[in-house]
Write an enzyme that holds these catalytic residues in place. Structure first.
Site, PDB file in Angstrom:
ATOM      1  N   CYS A  91       5.856  -5.669   1.113  1.00 46.59           N
ATOM      2  CA  CYS A  91       6.190  -4.277   0.809  1.00 46.59           C
ATOM      3  C   CYS A  91       5.912  -3.390   2.028  1.00 46.59           C
ATOM      4  O   CYS A  91       6.674  -3.426   2.991  1.00 46.59           O
ATOM      5  CB  CYS A  91       5.439  -3.804  -0.438  1.00 46.59           C
ATOM      6  SG  CYS A  91       6.164  -2.314  -1.176  1.00 46.59           S
ATOM      7  N   GLU A 135       3.144 -11.212  -5.705  1.00 40.29           N
ATOM      8  CA  GLU A 135       1.893 -11.336  -6.471  1.00 40.29           C
ATOM      9  C   GLU A 135       1.983 -10.702  -7.854  1.00 40.29           C
ATOM     10  O   GLU A 135       1.070 -10.862  -8.678  1.00 40.29           O
ATOM     11  CB  GLU A 135       0.734 -10.690  -5.690  1.00 40.29           C
ATOM     12  CG  GLU A 135       0.598  -9.178  -5.822  1.00 40.29           C
ATOM     13  CD  GLU A 135       1.643  -8.380  -5.050  1.00 40.29           C
ATOM     14  OE1 GLU A 135       1.627  -7.141  -5.136  1.00 40.29           O
ATOM     15  OE2 GLU A 135       2.501  -8.997  -4.373  1.00 40.29           O
ATOM     16  N   GLY A 178       0.832  -1.197   0.000  1.00 40.76           N
ATOM     17  CA  GLY A 178       0.000   0.000   0.000  1.00 40.76           C
ATOM     18  C   GLY A 178       0.860   1.238   0.000  1.00 40.76           C
ATOM     19  O   GLY A 178       2.085   1.171   0.150  1.00 40.76           O
ATOM     20  N   PRO A 179       0.233   2.406  -0.152  1.00 38.30           N
ATOM     21  CA  PRO A 179       0.989   3.665  -0.133  1.00 38.30           C
ATOM     22  C   PRO A 179       1.258   4.109   1.295  1.00 38.30           C
ATOM     23  O   PRO A 179       0.608   3.671   2.238  1.00 38.30           O
ATOM     24  CB  PRO A 179       0.033   4.632  -0.844  1.00 38.30           C
ATOM     25  CG  PRO A 179      -1.337   4.121  -0.478  1.00 38.30           C
ATOM     26  CD  PRO A 179      -1.202   2.613  -0.411  1.00 38.30           C
ATOM     27  N   GLY A 180       2.225   5.016   1.444  1.00 39.16           N
ATOM     28  CA  GLY A 180       2.464   5.615   2.734  1.00 39.16           C
ATOM     29  C   GLY A 180       3.689   5.073   3.437  1.00 39.16           C
ATOM     30  O   GLY A 180       4.543   4.401   2.840  1.00 39.16           O
ATOM     31  N   GLN A 204       7.705  -3.438   5.719  1.00 39.61           N
ATOM     32  CA  GLN A 204       8.244  -2.276   6.420  1.00 39.61           C
ATOM     33  C   GLN A 204       7.584  -2.096   7.778  1.00 39.61           C
ATOM     34  O   GLN A 204       8.230  -1.670   8.745  1.00 39.61           O
ATOM     35  CB  GLN A 204       8.062  -1.031   5.548  1.00 39.61           C
ATOM     36  CG  GLN A 204       8.851  -1.075   4.256  1.00 39.61           C
ATOM     37  CD  GLN A 204       8.368  -0.060   3.230  1.00 39.61           C
ATOM     38  OE1 GLN A 204       7.564   0.822   3.549  1.00 39.61           O
ATOM     39  NE2 GLN A 204       8.848  -0.185   1.987  1.00 39.61           N
ATOM     40  N   HIS A 232       7.333  -7.821  -4.547  1.00 43.73           N
ATOM     41  CA  HIS A 232       5.919  -8.182  -4.723  1.00 43.73           C
ATOM     42  C   HIS A 232       5.795  -9.589  -5.312  1.00 43.73           C
ATOM     43  O   HIS A 232       5.906  -9.769  -6.525  1.00 43.73           O
ATOM     44  CB  HIS A 232       5.227  -7.167  -5.636  1.00 43.73           C
ATOM     45  CG  HIS A 232       4.890  -5.890  -4.960  1.00 43.73           C
ATOM     46  ND1 HIS A 232       3.607  -5.415  -4.843  1.00 43.73           N
ATOM     47  CD2 HIS A 232       5.681  -4.993  -4.314  1.00 43.73           C
ATOM     48  CE1 HIS A 232       3.605  -4.268  -4.174  1.00 43.73           C
ATOM     49  NE2 HIS A 232       4.854  -3.991  -3.845  1.00 43.73           N
ATOM     50  N   SER A 250       9.910   2.819  -2.254  1.00 40.24           N
ATOM     51  CA  SER A 250      10.806   3.957  -2.074  1.00 40.24           C
ATOM     52  C   SER A 250      11.529   3.872  -0.737  1.00 40.24           C
ATOM     53  O   SER A 250      12.517   4.573  -0.525  1.00 40.24           O
ATOM     54  CB  SER A 250      10.013   5.270  -2.132  1.00 40.24           C
ATOM     55  OG  SER A 250       9.317   5.390  -3.346  1.00 40.24           O
ATOM     56  N   LEU A 251      11.004   3.066   0.170  1.00 41.62           N
ATOM     57  CA  LEU A 251      11.556   2.929   1.510  1.00 41.62           C
ATOM     58  C   LEU A 251      12.132   1.532   1.699  1.00 41.62           C
ATOM     59  O   LEU A 251      11.738   0.594   0.992  1.00 41.62           O
ATOM     60  CB  LEU A 251      10.473   3.180   2.566  1.00 41.62           C
ATOM     61  CG  LEU A 251       9.676   4.480   2.435  1.00 41.62           C
ATOM     62  CD1 LEU A 251       8.554   4.515   3.455  1.00 41.62           C
ATOM     63  CD2 LEU A 251      10.584   5.690   2.608  1.00 41.62           C
TER      64      LEU A 251
END
Length: 971
Positions: free
Chosen positions: A55, A197, A26-28, A59, A195, A127-128
């Site tokens: 992902c 999937e 997911g984002p964030g 994190q 990922h 990105s992280l």
């Protein structure tokens, strides 16, 4: 994840309810509570439940267990491939596994990478990264440990023919090993940064997920003492279920579906359909008939003057099935059994108007419009009556009509006429024969022969568009389904709705002439088959017969006679057009050498300037770096105001069709369309109706839903453990486009004409470069994965697949990178239908970016709240047999009548139009601001030039004075 929070520890303890937990991407960032919902507390309260974080979930595990989550040292990596190596010690040999099982005191561990080779390739979107200390002392002190890595400088050959984009040295120079997987030292908690999937990770991803599921089952067995139960079952020769039943344990069996469990009303409904469809085939091979006319001639004669009309125009089909000119097009080679992708998408053209007795126009004005205009209005064509529904949105209306009110038809009738003429009241039963065709394969006494089955899925129904802002409704539906709560975004104002006491968020940013969505209910329409040159005349009438007597007597009741009369009348007109076939020859030249005077430049003003657009790209890069998005489809609106002399005899709404004729000639495309939506003559409603024309030359399919080909045995249940399949099965397909390159036409810089062989060679190289472009392949892959996720909401588990990944299709002016995603709709029409597909997938991912919801929120800020309108929405049909075909509205001009003030004399002699062209491009970490701006202009170039030609030709025709135009200016 959900944005809801929970204070009750018991509610967050899931060990009694679930075998395992997967924390999704997911984002964030994990340090932002609003991004994580209950995820962090779920990790903390479920130490003894197997957890796999993917992902962002990976994190989150790192964050909860004390490691720093920071920006990746190699920068954002989205849609790119990397090779992963893992710690060999996390995969046991058979002997090691046997020894561990002998030692009951040893902790059970998950072999995530069992049966996966070292250096396997994965798709990364992040990105992280989770950071681990380099010194041994701090490493050993931590609660988690890394078990797999990739090198941030891993370089692979970008020219490889691999099916996904590969990581290159575009990343920063660094030799840092990045953690690709981790595990907790005590708890059964694991994470992977990549990922599994993704379609690009492939078999390794399936294997990893299977390994985790196997571990979860084994872990539960050990935890519940089921190892001893298994031993007891072996010793006693009884089943495990019997052992548990005789003891104190409880075991959950998988349910077995029986005939009694299946909702039979959904499979074989006895309630008759509201409508009946009658179809007549006008065969081009009839030896007594003249050659039949092409669609352009028919539409121009029958529908171009109508205020409300449509033409779903496969404009590439007119030449594609009759020439071999395109056989050597790059990207059209090797298409296996489907043939040329352009031809297979261009076979049928459909046209009609709202002139039938059952026709109605549906206009929906959503939340982007002012408060007094919002709501849904239905205008009945026969009476002109207008019904307003303030609390209904377009998708709820369509679902109510199609499903609840039984508009979906079970059967259609093919009608053939005898030599006796059928004229209105002279309709005699001996003049025609009806043969019934079951839409879903059931055999009937008067059934159409197998060789006479219709080659298309259209049966009349709703033809129109969903504008981009319908996203508010579709996202609310997804919230309801996945988060347990919903919203009524279309009709309930929030705090921002009332500004200055009366203005809504649309002020100055939405064209009031353009509905959020609009459809015509087409009860009378025509379909042309470009492959066979046959015409089909399709009429919809009320069904006054019960389902029991369908097909009986092979004759129609009185309610069908008007439709049959119309069919016969239209047939006569089409035949007469064939006898007087018109060739398309232009009588106006726009060659500058023949101009007597210059026509003023058509100046398009960009909604946001080049400087602002480049700032928007910088903002997009910032959001990508911060993990908020992988890819953002940033768009812009180019607008021009055009004043033309009025035609002496034609109505104003007829002018846009002249533009569309030029556009379909200059840029033929398989999903082209023309639509007029204007107020009819007669009584006017209190709130004015829509007033717009859509001239679309789209090469992109958004979604199609077609009837699945079923074997005779598909609905036979041979045992209780074989579920009964729904009678009506549908295949869903999407064909997103990401990646565009201009074709080479041979216009050398020195003006010297180049040989066809050179032109072809250069053009082929452009297509090849596009095929291997790292940036374009990454963009395409991201949207493919997004659409696989969207389709997974409504398709049968395991049915979603990608038959074509990153295929190059070539059109008149551009090469495009296109992928195809398919799945089988899960359920019957009453439980899963085309409206569910729209709610799951709209807007198309190629016009938003990924992940969709967060990206759309960012785009609304970047695009300053300006409505996109029909652009980047979809246009097409929803058929009365449950099928659908929708394009993505791109390469299009939206024309509305301008309110520019004229003098009294000008008012009677001039007409002013506002032309709007939407265009944009996908922004990723690899995007360059100059390149993206030029790509945006490239995508709009053919439409801008065609508008320029239209203005010149129209002015010349109407003033008898030829004027010409320079290149279009964009400011």
């Amino acid at each position: 994840t959900t944005s809801k929070t929970a204070d009750d520890d018991d509610m967050l303890s899931l060990s009694d309810h679930f075998d395992c937990i997967i924390l999704s991407p997911g984002p964030g960032q994990p340090s932002h509570p609003t991004d994580m919902g209950i995820v962090l507390e779920t990790i903390r309260h479920n130490a003894q439940v197997p957890i796999l974080g993917v992902c962002l979930g990976h994190q989150a595990l790192g964050y909860v267990y004390g490691n720093e989550v920071k920006l990746s040292p190699c920068g954002p990596v989205h849609g790119l491939m990397s090779e992963v190596v893992y710690d060999d010690e996390v995969v046991e040999t058979n002997e090691e596994q046997w020894r561990r099982e002998e030692r009951e005191e040893e902790r059970l561990t998950c072999e995530l990478f069992r049966d996966i080779p070292q250096n396997f390739e994965v798709v990364r979107y992040h990105s992280l990264v989770v950071d681990f200390p380099n010194d041994d002392e701090n490493k050993s002190a931590g609660m988690i440990e890394p078990i797999a890595w990739c090198n941030s400088l891993k370089e692979t050959d970008s020219s490889s023919s691999s099916s996904v984009a590969r990581q290159t040295t575009l990343q920063h120079e660094s030799n840092t090993n990045i953690c690709m997987a981790l595990r907790h030292k005590e708890y059964p908690h694991y994470g992977v940064q990549f990922h599994p999937e993704s379609v690009g990770t492939g078999e390794a991803g399936y294997t990893l997920l299977r390994n985790f599921c196997d571990f979860s089952h084994e872990y539960k067995d050990v935890k519940e003492g089921r190892v001893e139960l298994k031993a007891a079952s072996i010793a006693t020769g009884t089943s495990l279920e019997e052992v548990v039943t005789n003891g104190d344990g409880v075991i959950a069996n998988e349910s077995k579906l029986t005939n009694d469990d299946v909702p039979t009303e959904n499979i074989n409904p006895t309630t008759p359909s509201k409508y009946r469809v009658v179809i007549h085939k006008l065969d081009s091979k009839d030896e007594h008939a003249s050659p039949l006319p092409l669609p352009k001639q028919v539409f121009e004669a029958l529908y171009s003057t109508r205020p409300n009309s449509f033409w779903l125009d496969s404009s590439t089909g007119e030449s594609k099935f009759n020439t071999d000119d395109n056989d050597d097009m790059p990207g059209n080679v090797g298409d296996d059994d489907e043939g040329c992708p352009i031809a297979s998408n261009s076979r049928f053209s459909i046209m009609g108007s709202n002139d039938g007795p059952l026709s109605r126009k549906i206009e929906y004005f959503g939340r982007e419009h002012d408060l007094e205009r919002r709501g849904l209005r239905v205008t009945t064509a026969s009476s002109g009556e207008v019904e307003s529904m303030i609390d209904t949105d377009i998708l709820s209306y369509l679902r109510q009509k199609l499903v609840a009110e039984r508009e979906i038809v079970e059967r259609s009738d093919m009608v053939t006429f005898d030599d006796v003429s059928l004229n209105g009241k002279d309709a005699a039963n001996t003049g025609y024969t009806l043969r019934t065709m079951d839409e879903f394969g059931e055999s009937l006494p008067t059934a159409v022969a197998a060789g006479d089955q219709l080659p298309f899925d259209y049966r009349g129904g709703y033809v129109g568009y969903l504008g981009y802002e319908v996203r508010h409704e579709t996202q609310c539906r997804i919230f309801e389904q996945e988060g347990g709560f919903g919203c009524d975004a279309a009709n309930v104002p929030d705090d921002s709705t009332l500004l200055n006491g009366h203005e809504g968020p649309s002020s100055g940013k939405t064209n009031s002439n353009v509905p959020t969505a609009a459809f015509l209910f087409a009860d009378r329409s025509l379909l042309y088959d470009h492959e066979s040159d046959n015409w089909y005349i399709i009429g919809v009438t009320e069904n006054n017969r019960g389902s029991a007597d369908v097909g009986a007597g092979c004759q129609a009741d009185g309610s069908v006679e008007d439709t049959l009369s119309w069919i016969q009348s239209i047939k006569s007109r089409i035949v007469s057009m064939g006898e007087n076939k018109i060739t398309d020859k232009s009588t106006i030249s726009t060659d500058k050498a023949n101009c007597e005077a210059d026509y003023d430049d058509v100046v398009f003003f960009a909604n946001r300037s080049k400087a602002q657009y480049q700032m928007d790209i910088s903002r997009s890069h910032e959001e990508i770096r911060n993990g908020e998005s992988y890819e953002l489809c940033v768009t812009n609106q180019l607008e021009a105001e055009i004043t033309l002399p009025k035609h002496s005899t034609k109505a104003r709404h007829e002018s846009p069709f002249e533009l569309y004729k030029l556009l379909r000639k200059e840029n033929p495309a398989p999903f082209s369309a023309f639509m007029n939506l204007y107020e009819e003559d007669g009584p006017k409603s209190e709130i004015s109706s829509s007033a717009l024309s859509i001239c679309c030359s789209s090469p992109e399919r958004f979604i199609s839903v077609k009837k699945a080909q079923m074997s005779p045995h598909d609905n036979q249940v041979t045992s209780l453990d074989k579920p009964l399949l729904p009678k009506r099965q549908f295949v869903v397909e999407s064909k997103p486009i990401k990646g565009t390159a201009a074709r080479y036409t041979g216009a050398g810089s020195n003006g010297v004409e180049e040989s066809p062989e050179l032109v072809k060679r250069v053009d082929s190289q452009i297509a090849a470069n596009l095929r291997e472009s790292v940036k374009d392949r990454a963009e395409n892959l991201m949207i493919v994965d997004l659409l696989r996720n969207d389709l997974g909401r409504v398709c049968r588990v395991g049915s979603v697949h990608v038959p074509k990944l990153m295929h190059i299709e070539s059109y008149a002016t551009v090469h495009q990178m296109v992928s195809t995603i398919r799945g089988t709709l899960d359920g019957d029409i009453a439980t899963k239908n085309v409206i569910d597909v729209i709610e799951a997938c709209f807007p198309g991912g190629s016009m938003t970016g990924a992940p969709k919801q967060r990206t759309m929120e960012i785009l609304e800020e970047i695009e300053e709240g300006v409505s996109r309108g029909p652009y980047s929405g979809c246009l097409g049909y929803i058929s009365l047999n449950g099928c659908m075909d929708m394009n993505i509205v791109i390469r299009s001009a939206i024309l509305t009548q301008s309110k520019k003030d004229h003098s009294d004399e000008e008012e009677t002699t001039m007409e002013t139009w506002k032309a709007s062209i939407g265009c944009g491009g996908a922004i990723t970490a690899l995007s360059n601001s100059d390149d993206e701006y030029e790509e945006m202009l490239l995508k709009s170039r053919v439409v801008r030039r065609t508008i320029s030609d239209w203005v010149a030709q129209t002015a010349a025709e109407r003033t008898q004075h030829l004027q010409c135009t320079d290149d279009v200016v964009v400011r």
